[in-house]
Motif scaffolding. Structure first.
Motif, PDB file in Angstrom:
ATOM      1  N   MET A  10      36.918  59.625 127.805  1.00  0.00           N
ATOM      2  CA  MET A  10      36.895  60.110 126.422  1.00  0.00           C
ATOM      3  C   MET A  10      38.111  59.581 125.677  1.00  0.00           C
ATOM      4  O   MET A  10      39.219  59.640 126.191  1.00  0.00           O
ATOM      5  N   LYS A  11      37.859  59.065 124.454  1.00  0.00           N
ATOM      6  CA  LYS A  11      38.959  58.588 123.617  1.00  0.00           C
ATOM      7  C   LYS A  11      38.977  59.403 122.328  1.00  0.00           C
ATOM      8  O   LYS A  11      37.942  59.569 121.675  1.00  0.00           O
ATOM      9  N   VAL A  12      40.156  59.913 121.979  1.00  0.00           N
ATOM     10  CA  VAL A  12      40.302  60.786 120.816  1.00  0.00           C
ATOM     11  C   VAL A  12      41.223  60.129 119.803  1.00  0.00           C
ATOM     12  O   VAL A  12      42.254  59.555 120.165  1.00  0.00           O
ATOM     13  N   THR A  13      40.838  60.199 118.512  1.00  0.00           N
ATOM     14  CA  THR A  13      41.732  59.786 117.439  1.00  0.00           C
ATOM     15  C   THR A  13      41.719  60.874 116.371  1.00  0.00           C
ATOM     16  O   THR A  13      40.759  61.645 116.270  1.00  0.00           O
ATOM     17  N   VAL A  14      42.798  60.939 115.593  1.00  0.00           N
ATOM     18  CA  VAL A  14      42.866  61.907 114.501  1.00  0.00           C
ATOM     19  C   VAL A  14      43.268  61.195 113.215  1.00  0.00           C
ATOM     20  O   VAL A  14      43.935  60.158 113.253  1.00  0.00           O
ATOM     21  N   ASP A  15      42.825  61.747 112.093  1.00  0.00           N
ATOM     22  CA  ASP A  15      43.185  61.215 110.781  1.00  0.00           C
ATOM     23  C   ASP A  15      44.154  62.206 110.131  1.00  0.00           C
ATOM     24  O   ASP A  15      43.736  63.227 109.585  1.00  0.00           O
ATOM     25  N   GLN A  16      45.447  61.900 110.228  1.00  0.00           N
ATOM     26  CA  GLN A  16      46.458  62.824 109.694  1.00  0.00           C
ATOM     27  C   GLN A  16      46.387  62.913 108.179  1.00  0.00           C
ATOM     28  O   GLN A  16      46.793  63.927 107.608  1.00  0.00           O
ATOM     29  N   ASP A  17      45.867  61.889 107.500  1.00  0.00           N
ATOM     30  CA  ASP A  17      45.752  61.945 106.040  1.00  0.00           C
ATOM     31  C   ASP A  17      44.673  62.929 105.604  1.00  0.00           C
ATOM     32  O   ASP A  17      44.742  63.497 104.527  1.00  0.00           O
ATOM     33  N   ARG A  18      43.670  63.127 106.453  1.00  0.00           N
ATOM     34  CA  ARG A  18      42.568  64.021 106.121  1.00  0.00           C
ATOM     35  C   ARG A  18      42.878  65.477 106.516  1.00  0.00           C
ATOM     36  O   ARG A  18      42.357  66.414 105.925  1.00  0.00           O
ATOM     37  N   CYS A  19      43.703  65.653 107.540  1.00  0.00           N
ATOM     38  CA  CYS A  19      44.007  66.983 108.095  1.00  0.00           C
ATOM     39  C   CYS A  19      44.551  67.925 107.026  1.00  0.00           C
ATOM     40  O   CYS A  19      45.399  67.549 106.227  1.00  0.00           O
ATOM     41  N   VAL A  20      44.038  69.179 107.035  1.00  0.00           N
ATOM     42  CA  VAL A  20      44.510  70.202 106.092  1.00  0.00           C
ATOM     43  C   VAL A  20      45.295  71.301 106.816  1.00  0.00           C
ATOM     44  O   VAL A  20      45.488  72.392 106.278  1.00  0.00           O
ATOM     45  N   ALA A  21      45.734  71.018 108.039  1.00  0.00           N
ATOM     46  CA  ALA A  21      46.657  71.899 108.767  1.00  0.00           C
ATOM     47  C   ALA A  21      46.090  73.280 109.048  1.00  0.00           C
ATOM     48  O   ALA A  21      46.817  74.263 109.059  1.00  0.00           O
ATOM     49  N   SER A  22      44.798  73.355 109.308  1.00  0.00           N
ATOM     50  CA  SER A  22      44.167  74.662 109.521  1.00  0.00           C
ATOM     51  C   SER A  22      44.381  75.206 110.933  1.00  0.00           C
ATOM     52  O   SER A  22      44.301  76.413 111.147  1.00  0.00           O
ATOM     53  N   GLY A  23      44.610  74.333 111.906  1.00  0.00           N
ATOM     54  CA  GLY A  23      45.005  74.777 113.236  1.00  0.00           C
ATOM     55  C   GLY A  23      43.889  75.054 114.233  1.00  0.00           C
ATOM     56  O   GLY A  23      44.171  75.394 115.379  1.00  0.00           O
ATOM     57  N   GLN A  24      42.626  74.928 113.826  1.00  0.00           N
ATOM     58  CA  GLN A  24      41.541  75.225 114.784  1.00  0.00           C
ATOM     59  C   GLN A  24      41.586  74.337 116.013  1.00  0.00           C
ATOM     60  O   GLN A  24      41.229  74.776 117.106  1.00  0.00           O
ATOM     61  N   CYS A  25      41.991  73.089 115.840  1.00  0.00           N
ATOM     62  CA  CYS A  25      41.997  72.163 116.977  1.00  0.00           C
ATOM     63  C   CYS A  25      43.000  72.605 118.038  1.00  0.00           C
ATOM     64  O   CYS A  25      42.735  72.475 119.240  1.00  0.00           O
ATOM     65  N   VAL A  26      44.133  73.133 117.615  1.00  0.00           N
ATOM     66  CA  VAL A  26      45.143  73.591 118.566  1.00  0.00           C
ATOM     67  C   VAL A  26      44.632  74.806 119.328  1.00  0.00           C
ATOM     68  O   VAL A  26      44.818  74.921 120.546  1.00  0.00           O
ATOM     69  N   THR A  27      43.960  75.702 118.624  1.00  0.00           N
ATOM     70  CA  THR A  27      43.379  76.871 119.274  1.00  0.00           C
ATOM     71  C   THR A  27      42.336  76.456 120.308  1.00  0.00           C
ATOM     72  O   THR A  27      42.270  77.025 121.397  1.00  0.00           O
ATOM     73  N   ALA A  28      41.547  75.441 119.993  1.00  0.00           N
ATOM     74  CA  ALA A  28      40.468  75.011 120.882  1.00  0.00           C
ATOM     75  C   ALA A  28      40.966  74.212 122.079  1.00  0.00           C
ATOM     76  O   ALA A  28      40.410  74.327 123.176  1.00  0.00           O
ATOM     77  N   ALA A  29      42.014  73.406 121.884  1.00  0.00           N
ATOM     78  CA  ALA A  29      42.457  72.499 122.954  1.00  0.00           C
ATOM     79  C   ALA A  29      43.957  72.236 122.806  1.00  0.00           C
ATOM     80  O   ALA A  29      44.374  71.171 122.342  1.00  0.00           O
ATOM     81  N   MET A  30      44.765  73.182 123.224  1.00  0.00           N
ATOM     82  CA  MET A  30      46.207  73.066 122.974  1.00  0.00           C
ATOM     83  C   MET A  30      46.889  72.036 123.869  1.00  0.00           C
ATOM     84  O   MET A  30      48.024  71.655 123.600  1.00  0.00           O
ATOM     85  N   ALA A  31      46.206  71.558 124.912  1.00  0.00           N
ATOM     86  CA  ALA A  31      46.786  70.487 125.723  1.00  0.00           C
ATOM     87  C   ALA A  31      46.634  69.128 125.044  1.00  0.00           C
ATOM     88  O   ALA A  31      47.317  68.166 125.416  1.00  0.00           O
ATOM     89  N   VAL A  32      45.755  69.058 124.049  1.00  0.00           N
ATOM     90  CA  VAL A  32      45.445  67.770 123.421  1.00  0.00           C
ATOM     91  C   VAL A  32      45.973  67.682 121.994  1.00  0.00           C
ATOM     92  O   VAL A  32      46.354  66.606 121.535  1.00  0.00           O
ATOM     93  N   PHE A  33      46.018  68.825 121.292  1.00  0.00           N
ATOM     94  CA  PHE A  33      46.434  68.829 119.886  1.00  0.00           C
ATOM     95  C   PHE A  33      47.620  69.759 119.676  1.00  0.00           C
ATOM     96  O   PHE A  33      47.725  70.816 120.289  1.00  0.00           O
ATOM     97  N   ASP A  34      48.497  69.345 118.760  1.00  0.00           N
ATOM     98  CA  ASP A  34      49.593  70.196 118.299  1.00  0.00           C
ATOM     99  C   ASP A  34      49.675  70.022 116.787  1.00  0.00           C
ATOM    100  O   ASP A  34      48.927  69.240 116.200  1.00  0.00           O
TER     101      ASP A  34
END
Ligand code: SF4
Length: 64
Positions: free
Chosen positions: A1-25
């Motif tokens: 699995m390969k993961v990428t994120v778009d920091q320009d699109r992110c609105v800092a809502s935090g759901q990703c950290v709640t779902a997978a805190m080993a992968v997202f901060d």
């Protein structure tokens, strides 16, 4: 699995950290997503898929 994120699109809502805190901060200064692990192990795959699905602005891209 390969993961990428778009920091320009992110609105800092935090759901990703709640779902997978080993992968997202979130950045301390503004809460924008930080990708900790672009190649998560198989046991994290479902959590990462959930994070991508929960992101309100679809800022997380997953390639299986
Ligand atoms: S869920 Fe999406 S918008 Fe929210 S912090 Fe994570 S990447 Fe950013």
């Amino acid at each position: 699995m390969k993961v990428t994120v778009d920091q320009d699109r992110c609105v800092a809502s935090g759901q990703c950290v709640t779902a997978a805190m080993a992968v997202f901060d979130q950045r301390d200064e503004d809460g924008v997503v930080v990708l900790l692990d672009p190649n998560p192990s198989a046991e994290l795959a479902e959590d990462v898929r959930n994070a991508a699905a929960l992101c309100p602005v679809m800022a997380i891209m997953v390639e299986e």
